[in-house]
Scaffold this motif. Structure first.
Motif, PDB file in Angstrom:
ATOM      1  N   GLU A  73     -14.449 -11.873 -13.594  1.00 29.27           N
ATOM      2  CA  GLU A  73     -13.693 -12.616 -12.581  1.00 29.27           C
ATOM      3  C   GLU A  73     -13.697 -14.101 -12.889  1.00 29.27           C
ATOM      4  O   GLU A  73     -12.772 -14.821 -12.561  1.00 29.27           O
ATOM      5  CB  GLU A  73     -14.325 -12.383 -11.206  1.00 29.27           C
ATOM      6  N   GLY A 120      -8.296  -2.152  -5.763  1.00 28.58           N
ATOM      7  CA  GLY A 120      -8.806  -3.487  -6.054  1.00 28.58           C
ATOM      8  C   GLY A 120      -7.697  -4.411  -6.525  1.00 28.58           C
ATOM      9  O   GLY A 120      -6.513  -4.049  -6.513  1.00 28.58           O
ATOM     10  N   THR A 121      -8.097  -5.566  -6.959  1.00 33.54           N
ATOM     11  CA  THR A 121      -7.140  -6.569  -7.431  1.00 33.54           C
ATOM     12  C   THR A 121      -7.218  -6.648  -8.956  1.00 33.54           C
ATOM     13  O   THR A 121      -8.268  -6.961  -9.503  1.00 33.54           O
ATOM     14  CB  THR A 121      -7.489  -7.943  -6.834  1.00 33.54           C
ATOM     15  N   SER A 147      -8.673  -1.249  -9.950  1.00 37.17           N
ATOM     16  CA  SER A 147     -10.008  -1.648  -9.505  1.00 37.17           C
ATOM     17  C   SER A 147     -10.131  -3.155  -9.736  1.00 37.17           C
ATOM     18  O   SER A 147      -9.403  -3.735 -10.546  1.00 37.17           O
ATOM     19  CB  SER A 147     -11.090  -0.855 -10.239  1.00 37.17           C
ATOM     20  N   ASP A 148     -11.058  -3.779  -9.033  1.00 44.41           N
ATOM     21  CA  ASP A 148     -11.174  -5.242  -9.085  1.00 44.41           C
ATOM     22  C   ASP A 148     -11.402  -5.732 -10.512  1.00 44.41           C
ATOM     23  O   ASP A 148     -12.273  -5.225 -11.214  1.00 44.41           O
ATOM     24  CB  ASP A 148     -12.337  -5.714  -8.200  1.00 44.41           C
TER      25      ASP A 148
END
Lengths: 463, 463
Positions: free
Chosen positions: A6, A46-47, A90-91
């Protein structure tokens, strides 16, 4: 376990662009967010960190090598028409959309095969092979949108399965990019072949969790005559199910054998004013694509009448037949309009237990005070109890989820499966273990570990 | 790696008898030696330490637990009619014969399934389901002897595959005793089902190397009308192959489409005085089990004539048809009589390459100065070049093996597979790697490791 970078999505996108054209790597959060979901309700998503749209096998290999180097999860996607959340992001993942790999590479009438890329739309392939007098049977309701790669990932079915079987039966060989970017070829382009373990079949229905299908050799059939249908109206679902059993026991081979319950009929009429007989409790649709369909329909009409049908209406023309099928194809959309949101079950039971399944579903609807419409690929025992609910109402939403689960429990009790053709995805992952048991789960995890030791491919799906 | 307790076979037998009746554990070396081989030539076979003949799932579990505890390899066997050495014993192994588990547990006309134990003979099942108006298609030439468990282990085919497909397509679900004795249930008894990875299909064709099948749910079809056949005589194999392509390209769906070359025809005539036309270079047999087979045969006769057939003889009666098929079924036995020993290739090529395959095989026969008869499931492109040789002649034996290998190389060159329906076993294990490549081998070994971490199940087969 999987590091989600991230902290630096820009770095990931930059590395991906080293092997893909700039326009094939999307990193604008507003754009990537639109790739978060397939069509299932109640499934977490998710992002994505980035969305890639490769056009070649080499580009897919670059994506997987990059993902492996950085330990970033990858979620493969087709048209995202799936109904189990199997394509949900998914994130921090890379969404790997195969929609731009959409070439039909070969159609061979002598070998009765097509070789395609995964992004080819089902209906596009169907029409292309029709021009050669050939037929690609699997026809999910979303066939105008869904891709062959998605069909393979979810092992999807359709209306014609009762005669022609599901996607799995048409996949002869695959080229697959593995998690580490290596290319695996499985299977064959011959009619038969038994060299080693059947890895091809392992990929069908694996929801992108074992590798990325980049090329498929598909079996084709000669195009059958156009089918002719009848509709039979029954005063009870049990009578309609009894007719289904009699038809199959009698050795008939319909090209379609579908059931719509009263809730579904009403919903279709409300949406499309199709004038279906909504005073009846169940409508059975049967069709034959034989040389003399009228004769087959007459025999089936007789069985329906003997089973208690109030009326049997054979279509005289293909246009009339198509209208009946159109009603069936609209069912899910129409049920969605009832309350705004649906959860679509996909329980398949031995067809001898179909009546018990419908009866039990009606009891569950009553217990939870919910509208649950059922349409079914009745000839296969594959029911789609569809829970209609208002997603804004928390209590109704809770009851919807509980009834959805109770329907799966009923299916297992009746000797069935939690999914006939929609797959497990996120929606049913807790139920997979109940169906296949601890030994099955252990071995399936072992298979996953063999193909994807770092757990990067579509994590959180299946189990 | 596997400890072979040659030092104490008595101890092994004693432990096995703790969970099996005395008569189900054979340890007399003269008796156990008779279980060393299947029907393949040129395949090494070891000496079993003991042969067990369990009658229940629990007994099979006891055998596997004992084998795991003592690290003794286990070689599962059916009727030992296999043609690749897949059922050959290894030194010091337990031969696990499933022939006594031969009950048909259920036949359901509504669900169109049969549930069987592995030792049920193919023909016994076929006749039993016929009585319910049902049909179990896979029909290997050995169908009067071979077992369903063996058919599943080798993924076997037969004459009707061109229309009805191979064994794999009829296996819906399995109960399997794993290497450590645990019981796994895979698949389903429903028409459709996609819950998790398709482990069922993984076992089909795995030659007993992943687990012991102790129960199978098989799909059935309605019994079709009896088939009617024709024979077409061609002046060259190439013309016969061209006819095959025209028939399939024309959208015909024969229930049988077989080819016998001149060597095969002569051998059958020599053995059984069947009066086949042995002046022709190739005989094509086509059959239809449709409602109007005479019409289909007429259309196919026209295509054969256009492709250069010297004569086309349609059978007028089922008895005449059966006689033609009898000739085809005798082919391998007749070729065996030519020189005493045969090696039977099983190369399947895309049917568009069938003529190249036959042409190349003739060149290989000439190069090695050998008699190689070819009969083929021509509609599937599945050829059985059969090398006839005198096993007492070392030079001829060497040439036989070399020509056998060269035929497989040719098949791969033509885009085919080394085995359409006989499996890999011992006979073709060096060739499997050439067909599936190093990545394929690595993943297949990973699958094997997942199911059989100690490597006890049929070691030395496949790879």
């Amino acid at each position: 376990m999987n590091g989600v970078p991230e902290s630096n999505p820009g770095h990931l996108a930059a590395l991906l662009r080293e092997g893909l054209p700039a326009e094939a790597v999307l990193s604008d959060p507003d754009v990537t967010a639109s790739y978060a979901n397939d069509m299932a309700s109640f499934c977490e998503a998710g992002t994505p960190a980035v969305v890639v749209l490769p056009r070649t096998v080499e580009e897919v290999q670059h994506v997987m090598r990059t993902a492996t180097a950085l330990r970033v999860p990858v979620v493969p996607q087709g048209a995202r028409t799936g109904l189990s959340g199997a394509a949900n992001a998914s994130d921090g993942c890379i969404v790997l959309s195969l929609t731009k790999m959409d070439r039909i590479l070969e159609i061979s009438p002598v070998d009765r095969i097509a070789v395609v890329e995964p992004g080819v739309v089902n209906a596009v392939l169907s029409r292309a092979v029709n021009e050669h007098g050939l037929y690609y049977p699997p026809d999910p309701s979303s066939w105008e949108q869904c891709t062959i790669g998605g069909n393979i990932g979810t092992a999807s079915g359709g209306l014609c399965c009762v005669k022609y079987g599901v996607t799995a039966e048409y996949v002869l060989g695959l080229d697959v990019v593995l998690a580490d970017g290596r290319l695996l070829s499985t299977g064959r382009r011959t009619a038969k072949g038994v060299a080693g373990y059947d890895l091809t079949r392992l990929f069908v229905g694996s929801e992108g969790s074992l590798g990325i299908v980049v090329r498929a050799v598909l079996a084709l059939r000669p195009e059958p005559p156009r089918q002719l249908a009848l509709a039979a109206e029954f005063g009870s679902a049990a009578d309609a199910c009894a007719a289904v059993c009699k038809i199959m026991e009698g050795g008939h081979v319909p090209s379609l054998l579908e059931l719509m319950d009263r809730t579904t009929i009403t919903a279709v009429n409300d949406m499309a004013q199709m004038g279906l007989p909504d005073t009846t409790e169940a409508l059975l649709l049967a069709a034959f694509d034989t040389l003399d369909p009228a004769a087959d329909l007459a025999a089936v009409a007789e069985l329906c009448t003997a089973a208690g049908a109030a009326a049997v209406v054979p279509a005289d023309t293909h246009a009339e037949s198509e209208l009946l099928l159109q009603a069936r194809r609209l069912s899910l959309t129409a049920l969605e309009a009832v309350k705004g949101t649906t959860m679509i079950d996909d329980v398949c039971v031995p067809r001898s237990r179909l009546a018990d399944m419908l009866d039990g579903t009606a009891r569950i609807a009553e217990k939870y005070g919910l509208t649950i419409g059922v349409c079914a690929h009745a000839g296969d025992g594959n029911t789609h109890p569809t829970v209609c609910f208002d997603a804004q109402d928390p209590d109704e939403s809770r009851r919807a989820r509980e009834s959805f689960d109770e329907i799966m429990a009923l299916g297992l009790e009746l000797g069935g499966t939690i999914t006939g053709e929609h797959g497990v995805g996120v929606l049913k992952k807790e139920w997979l273990a109940r169906e296949i048991g601890p030994v099955g789960v252990e071995l399936q995890r072992g298979v996953k570990q063999t193909f994807d030791p770092l757990g990067l491919l579509n994590p959180g799906k299946l189990f």
